[in-house]
Design a protein around this motif. Structure first.
Motif, PDB file in Angstrom:
ATOM      1  N   SER A 127      -7.633   4.683   2.372  1.00  0.00           N
ATOM      2  CA  SER A 127      -7.255   3.877   1.214  1.00  0.00           C
ATOM      3  C   SER A 127      -6.137   4.599   0.459  1.00  0.00           C
ATOM      4  O   SER A 127      -5.844   5.769   0.724  1.00  0.00           O
ATOM      5  N   ASP A 128      -5.547   3.908  -0.503  1.00  0.00           N
ATOM      6  CA  ASP A 128      -4.500   4.534  -1.315  1.00  0.00           C
ATOM      7  C   ASP A 128      -5.026   5.764  -2.038  1.00  0.00           C
ATOM      8  O   ASP A 128      -4.329   6.773  -2.165  1.00  0.00           O
ATOM      9  N   GLU A 129      -6.271   5.693  -2.512  1.00  0.00           N
ATOM     10  CA  GLU A 129      -6.861   6.823  -3.225  1.00  0.00           C
ATOM     11  C   GLU A 129      -6.988   8.035  -2.304  1.00  0.00           C
ATOM     12  O   GLU A 129      -6.700   9.167  -2.700  1.00  0.00           O
ATOM     13  N   GLN A 130      -7.375   7.819  -1.053  1.00  0.00           N
ATOM     14  CA  GLN A 130      -7.501   8.920  -0.100  1.00  0.00           C
ATOM     15  C   GLN A 130      -6.131   9.485   0.270  1.00  0.00           C
ATOM     16  O   GLN A 130      -5.987  10.694   0.479  1.00  0.00           O
ATOM     17  N   SER A 190       0.841  -1.197   0.000  1.00  0.00           N
ATOM     18  CA  SER A 190       0.000   0.000   0.000  1.00  0.00           C
ATOM     19  C   SER A 190       0.882   1.254   0.000  1.00  0.00           C
ATOM     20  O   SER A 190       2.078   1.192   0.294  1.00  0.00           O
TER      21      SER A 190
END
Length: 147
Positions: free
Chosen positions: A45-48, A2
């Motif tokens: 998350s990775d997107e956040q 991650s």
């Protein structure tokens, strides 16, 4: 791996290599992540995490403009190094030509013909470019197209 794990591994490497700029930049990213996780009681998350890094990138670019007004070349150079480090953790940024193509296609898809519909255009195009382009750049390109 991650993005948070990658940040931690890179932080350890920076500390071993005594790379102060990289260590400080990663520490700032991790602090912002931790702050949001604690405030919202969630695991990001990775997107956040990419959103947080994008926000910091935008702040650094704004700082460079201010430093240029104050004629502070030393601070500009330091901030540019921080920007390079932040870009390592974001998806590859699109060129202006690539952004222009996406904006033009979105204009055709939505049937937009004037600057009055700029809000609709931006709301439609930004999710397509998420993390890969700065909103200010996209807006500028869109305004030039919609003259």
């Amino acid at each position: 791996m991650s993005l948070k794990d990658k940040l931690m591994a890179d932080l350890k490497t920076a500390m071993k290599n005594k790379d102060k700029v990289r260590k400080d930049t990663i520490t700032l990213i991790r602090a912002a992540i931790k702050q949001r996780e604690v405030d919202e009681r969630i695991d990001l998350s990775d997107e956040q995490v990419e959103e947080i890094i994008s926000k910091q990138l935008k702040e650094k670019k704004g700082a460079i403009e201010e430093f240029a007004k104050g004629n502070r070349k030393d601070l500009i150079e330091a901030t540019e190094k921080e920007i390079e480090i932040l870009l390592d953790y974001l998806p590859e940024q699109l060129s202006e030509d690539e952004i222009r193509d996406i904006v033009e296609n979105t204009i055709k898809e939505c049937g937009i013909s004037s600057k009055k519909d700029m809000g609709i255009l931006m709301k439609t195009v930004m999710p397509k470019l998420k993390g890969r382009a700065d909103g200010k750049t996209v807006s500028s390109i869109a305004q030039n197209i919609l003259k």
